[in-house]
Write a protein that holds these residues in place. Structure first.
Motif, PDB file in Angstrom:
ATOM      1  N   ARG A 183      67.196  40.150 -16.486  1.00 31.74           N
ATOM      2  CA  ARG A 183      67.818  41.033 -15.498  1.00 31.74           C
ATOM      3  C   ARG A 183      69.291  41.274 -15.813  1.00 31.74           C
ATOM      4  N   ILE A 184      70.003  40.240 -16.225  1.00 28.59           N
ATOM      5  CA  ILE A 184      71.424  40.355 -16.535  1.00 28.59           C
ATOM      6  C   ILE A 184      71.649  41.123 -17.841  1.00 28.59           C
ATOM      7  N   ASP A 185      70.747  40.940 -18.803  1.00 32.34           N
ATOM      8  CA  ASP A 185      70.934  41.478 -20.156  1.00 32.34           C
ATOM      9  C   ASP A 185      70.769  42.987 -20.246  1.00 32.34           C
ATOM     10  N   SER A 186      69.791  43.565 -19.538  1.00 37.77           N
ATOM     11  CA  SER A 186      69.533  44.999 -19.710  1.00 37.77           C
ATOM     12  C   SER A 186      68.834  45.600 -18.498  1.00 37.77           C
ATOM     13  N   LYS A 187      68.906  46.919 -18.405  1.00 37.40           N
ATOM     14  CA  LYS A 187      68.241  47.632 -17.328  1.00 37.40           C
ATOM     15  C   LYS A 187      66.733  47.681 -17.572  1.00 37.40           C
ATOM     16  N   GLY A 188      65.976  47.777 -16.477  1.00 34.18           N
ATOM     17  CA  GLY A 188      64.531  47.901 -16.613  1.00 34.18           C
ATOM     18  C   GLY A 188      63.800  46.790 -15.882  1.00 34.18           C
ATOM     19  N   SER A 189      62.486  46.868 -15.929  1.00 35.07           N
ATOM     20  CA  SER A 189      61.659  45.877 -15.258  1.00 35.07           C
ATOM     21  C   SER A 189      61.700  44.541 -15.995  1.00 35.07           C
ATOM     22  N   ILE A 190      61.344  43.496 -15.297  1.00 38.46           N
ATOM     23  CA  ILE A 190      61.306  42.157 -15.896  1.00 38.46           C
ATOM     24  C   ILE A 190      60.112  42.037 -16.832  1.00 38.46           C
ATOM     25  N   PHE A 191      58.992  42.548 -16.373  1.00 38.20           N
ATOM     26  CA  PHE A 191      57.753  42.407 -17.142  1.00 38.20           C
ATOM     27  C   PHE A 191      57.388  43.707 -17.851  1.00 38.20           C
ATOM     28  N   PHE A 192      56.705  43.549 -18.959  1.00 37.55           N
ATOM     29  CA  PHE A 192      56.222  44.669 -19.745  1.00 37.55           C
ATOM     30  C   PHE A 192      54.699  44.660 -19.687  1.00 37.55           C
ATOM     31  N   LYS A 193      54.116  45.777 -19.275  1.00 36.74           N
ATOM     32  CA  LYS A 193      52.660  45.901 -19.207  1.00 36.74           C
ATOM     33  C   LYS A 193      52.190  46.862 -20.285  1.00 36.74           C
ATOM     34  N   GLN A 194      51.071  46.513 -20.896  1.00 31.28           N
ATOM     35  CA  GLN A 194      50.551  47.354 -21.968  1.00 31.28           C
ATOM     36  C   GLN A 194      49.028  47.304 -21.983  1.00 31.28           C
ATOM     37  N   LYS A 195      48.418  48.459 -22.177  1.00 30.50           N
ATOM     38  CA  LYS A 195      46.961  48.568 -22.199  1.00 30.50           C
ATOM     39  C   LYS A 195      46.402  47.922 -23.467  1.00 30.50           C
ATOM     40  N   ARG A 196      45.552  46.936 -23.283  1.00 34.32           N
ATOM     41  CA  ARG A 196      44.959  46.209 -24.400  1.00 34.32           C
ATOM     42  C   ARG A 196      43.439  46.165 -24.277  1.00 34.32           C
ATOM     43  N   VAL A 197      42.809  45.761 -25.375  1.00 36.77           N
ATOM     44  CA  VAL A 197      41.349  45.682 -25.434  1.00 36.77           C
ATOM     45  C   VAL A 197      40.898  44.253 -25.139  1.00 36.77           C
ATOM     46  N   GLY A 198      40.029  44.117 -24.128  1.00 35.05           N
ATOM     47  CA  GLY A 198      39.507  42.812 -23.755  1.00 35.05           C
ATOM     48  C   GLY A 198      38.092  42.605 -24.253  1.00 35.05           C
ATOM     49  N   ILE A 199      37.385  41.685 -23.634  1.00 32.08           N
ATOM     50  CA  ILE A 199      36.023  41.360 -24.035  1.00 32.08           C
ATOM     51  C   ILE A 199      35.114  42.574 -23.899  1.00 32.08           C
ATOM     52  N   HIS A 200      34.227  42.756 -24.874  1.00 26.74           N
ATOM     53  CA  HIS A 200      33.292  43.893 -24.922  1.00 26.74           C
ATOM     54  C   HIS A 200      34.018  45.241 -24.895  1.00 26.74           C
ATOM     55  N   LYS A 201      35.240  45.251 -25.443  1.00 27.14           N
ATOM     56  CA  LYS A 201      36.045  46.473 -25.566  1.00 27.14           C
ATOM     57  C   LYS A 201      36.392  47.117 -24.223  1.00 27.14           C
ATOM     58  N   THR A 202      36.459  46.299 -23.183  1.00 28.35           N
ATOM     59  CA  THR A 202      36.981  46.771 -21.898  1.00 28.35           C
ATOM     60  C   THR A 202      38.510  46.726 -21.972  1.00 28.35           C
ATOM     61  N   TYR A 203      39.170  47.399 -21.038  1.00 30.72           N
ATOM     62  CA  TYR A 203      40.625  47.462 -21.061  1.00 30.72           C
ATOM     63  C   TYR A 203      41.253  46.632 -19.942  1.00 30.72           C
ATOM     64  N   PHE A 204      42.430  46.108 -20.212  1.00 29.66           N
ATOM     65  CA  PHE A 204      43.218  45.419 -19.199  1.00 29.66           C
ATOM     66  C   PHE A 204      44.685  45.564 -19.565  1.00 29.66           C
ATOM     67  N   ASN A 205      45.559  45.259 -18.628  1.00 29.07           N
ATOM     68  CA  ASN A 205      46.999  45.326 -18.870  1.00 29.07           C
ATOM     69  C   ASN A 205      47.541  43.940 -19.201  1.00 29.07           C
TER      70      ASN A 205
END
Length: 211
Positions: free
Chosen positions: A33-55
């Motif tokens: 939070r102190i270092d830079s602007k933006g959200s704390i967490f980064f979310k990204q669309k990834r491939v899960g089990i059986h090629k389903t998607y999750f963040n």
């Protein structure tokens, strides 16, 4: 029976990790939070089990103007996007800690193939040859231990397939312990564009030196 035992261990250990590491989480959140602007967490669309998607969840290590859905090693000059705190987080792999939540809710496992980006079609297809898309992705895995960002896709997928064949309690313990060793040594992380030819040439050079 092991998939059931593996899931039970994931729940227990991830819950314990969230509790024990909560003070560290708070410190890192404050630093980001102190270092830079933006959200704390980064979310990204990834491939899960059986090629389903999750963040997938990570601590944010890059500026908010960084090109989206592009692996860091494919950026022309990734250093310009990485924040000061982010550089430390990536080097120590502390940016991966929020994935403990992904493990707790069942989207990931502690050990397994690293989840591919939704648009890494070549990696997803190659993993399909070895059944590596049919088990939960992991926080760390056999390919991570044996090269991580240094590996070309074919080798990475083959190692993921080897994990599928050898998956078991003792092998998972081995992967976990070797991961700790790799993290402490900060091995296998490459920032910036690198080609398969460059990787092969480097490996051949290292082999020649060994011989």
């Amino acid at each position: 029976m092991y998939p059931f035992v593996k899931r039970l261990l994931d729940i227990v250990l991830s819950l314990l990790g969230l509790i024990v590491l909560s003070p560290l989480f708070l410190l890192l959140i404050l630093a980001i939070r102190i270092d830079s602007k933006g959200s704390i967490f980064f979310k990204q669309k990834r491939v899960g089990i059986h090629k389903t998607y999750f963040n997938i969840l990570k601590f944010r290590t890059m500026r908010i103007d960084t090109p989206k859905d592009t692996p860091t090693h494919l950026l022309e000059n990734p250093e310009q996007y990485i924040t000061k705190v982010g550089k430390f987080l990536r080097k120590t792999s502390l940016d991966e800690l929020p994935q403990i939540w992904n493990i707790f809710v069942g989207q990931m496992s502690i050990i397994g193939p690293r989840p591919a980006l939704w648009n890494q079609y070549d990696l997803i297809e190659e993993r399909g040859r070895y059944g590596a898309n049919d088990i939960p992705p992991g926080l760390t895995g056999w390919a991570q231990i044996n090269g991580r960002d240094e590996l070309p896709i074919e080798v990475k997928a083959k190692l993921d397939g080897e994990y599928v064949q050898r998956m078991g309690f003792c092998f998972d313990i081995k992967c976990f312990l070797l991961t700790i060793l790799k993290v402490l040594k900060c091995e296998g992380v490459i920032e910036g564009r690198i080609s398969t030819k460059e990787i092969t040439a480097a490996n051949e050079s290292d082999s020649a030196k060994t011989l």
